[in-house]
Motif scaffolding. Structure first.
Motif, PDB file in Angstrom:
ATOM      1  N   LEU A  96     -67.334 -29.935  42.849  1.00  0.00           N
ATOM      2  CA  LEU A  96     -67.571 -31.091  43.721  1.00  0.00           C
ATOM      3  C   LEU A  96     -68.999 -30.986  44.253  1.00  0.00           C
ATOM      4  O   LEU A  96     -69.320 -30.059  44.990  1.00  0.00           O
ATOM      5  N   ALA A  97     -69.856 -31.924  43.859  1.00  0.00           N
ATOM      6  CA  ALA A  97     -71.284 -31.822  44.165  1.00  0.00           C
ATOM      7  C   ALA A  97     -71.762 -32.913  45.105  1.00  0.00           C
ATOM      8  O   ALA A  97     -71.406 -34.087  44.950  1.00  0.00           O
ATOM      9  N   ASP A  98     -72.559 -32.504  46.068  1.00  0.00           N
ATOM     10  CA  ASP A  98     -73.291 -33.411  46.942  1.00  0.00           C
ATOM     11  C   ASP A  98     -74.611 -33.725  46.235  1.00  0.00           C
ATOM     12  O   ASP A  98     -75.540 -32.939  46.261  1.00  0.00           O
ATOM     13  N   ARG A  99     -74.641 -34.842  45.532  1.00  0.00           N
ATOM     14  CA  ARG A  99     -75.761 -35.332  44.714  1.00  0.00           C
ATOM     15  C   ARG A  99     -75.833 -34.626  43.363  1.00  0.00           C
ATOM     16  O   ARG A  99     -75.405 -33.498  43.196  1.00  0.00           O
ATOM     17  N   HIS A 100     -76.406 -35.364  42.415  1.00  0.00           N
ATOM     18  CA  HIS A 100     -76.681 -34.814  41.084  1.00  0.00           C
ATOM     19  C   HIS A 100     -77.770 -35.695  40.467  1.00  0.00           C
ATOM     20  O   HIS A 100     -78.614 -36.248  41.183  1.00  0.00           O
ATOM     21  N   ASP A 101     -77.724 -35.858  39.172  1.00  0.00           N
ATOM     22  CA  ASP A 101     -78.800 -36.519  38.443  1.00  0.00           C
ATOM     23  C   ASP A 101     -79.031 -37.968  38.865  1.00  0.00           C
ATOM     24  O   ASP A 101     -80.153 -38.471  38.824  1.00  0.00           O
ATOM     25  N   MET A 102     -77.992 -38.663  39.277  1.00  0.00           N
ATOM     26  CA  MET A 102     -78.137 -40.056  39.684  1.00  0.00           C
ATOM     27  C   MET A 102     -79.124 -40.202  40.836  1.00  0.00           C
ATOM     28  O   MET A 102     -79.827 -41.217  40.948  1.00  0.00           O
ATOM     29  N   SER A 103     -79.195 -39.187  41.688  1.00  0.00           N
ATOM     30  CA  SER A 103     -80.152 -39.216  42.803  1.00  0.00           C
ATOM     31  C   SER A 103     -81.589 -39.289  42.303  1.00  0.00           C
ATOM     32  O   SER A 103     -82.393 -40.071  42.823  1.00  0.00           O
TER      33      SER A 103
END
Length: 209
Positions: A96-103
């Motif tokens: 579960l990640a807070d931000r990834h590539d879409m940012s």
């Protein structure tokens, strides 16, 4: 619980309520018997956290080139993918990640208006075939989000950008969300109960499909 581990990302502008949403998603997963590995971008490893500091800190003595900012983001992402995300997924642990590539695509591609081909080349080199199984994009008017962020305390270097920057970022977020699979748009301006209902509905296919 599904046998295959899933990669879930929570995205959104400043003040969209990502931290609250992540806590709720984590709770929903745990109710299904899933204990996710929680991480954030930029960051998530000792080196990536140091790169986060470089990106976030206000630089008094020099201007940070937009391309430098983008490269630092992808350098931190590479560390996280290689040392945390891929090993966890391979071991059967949900992430579960807070931000990834879409940012990066929204902030540097939309907000900074960097060349999309340049960003895509970096994406392909860093991500390979890794893609989130579900991205929860918390959509909010940038003016509302920034006011919420200001109420939290001092703003970092990126949070201090002009409103137009965040408007471009939001437009890019929405463009991506409307044209690519596995992205759920959550109305983050509604009351918390409404946000949580939308999040819960978006999560259900992960363990019911």
């Amino acid at each position: 619980m599904p046998a295959q581990a899933k990669f879930i990302v929570v995205e959104g502008l400043e003040g969209a309520g990502k931290s609250t949403a992540i806590a709720f998603v984590k709770q929903q997963l745990e109710q299904q018997g899933i204990k996710p590995l929680c991480t954030r971008e930029p960051g998530g490893t000792p080196m990536a956290e140091r790169l986060r500091e470089l990106v976030k800190q206000v630089q008094q003595d020099e201007v940070v080139a937009p391309q430098t900012e983008l490269l630092l983001m992808y350098a931190a992402r590479m560390q996280l993918i290689c040392n945390v995300i891929k090993p966890a997924l391979a071991a059967g642990q949900w992430v579960l990640a807070d931000r990834h590539d879409m940012s990066s695509r929204a902030y540097q591609g939309g907000g900074r208006q960097l060349d999309e081909q340049f960003i895509n080349q970096l994406r392909n080199a860093v991500l390979g075939d890794l893609r989130p199984d579900l991205t929860l994009y918390l959509d909010i008017d940038p003016a509302i989000g920034l006011e919420r962020a200001r109420q939290r305390g001092a703003l970092d270097r990126i949070e201090q950008e002009q409103l137009a920057f965040f408007q471009r970022t939001r437009q890019k977020y929405l463009q991506i969300a409307h044209t690519e699979p596995n992205i759920a748009i959550i109305d983050a301006s509604q009351p918390l109960t409404g946000v949580q209902q939308q999040l819960a509905l978006a999560l259900q296919p992960l363990w019911m499909g």
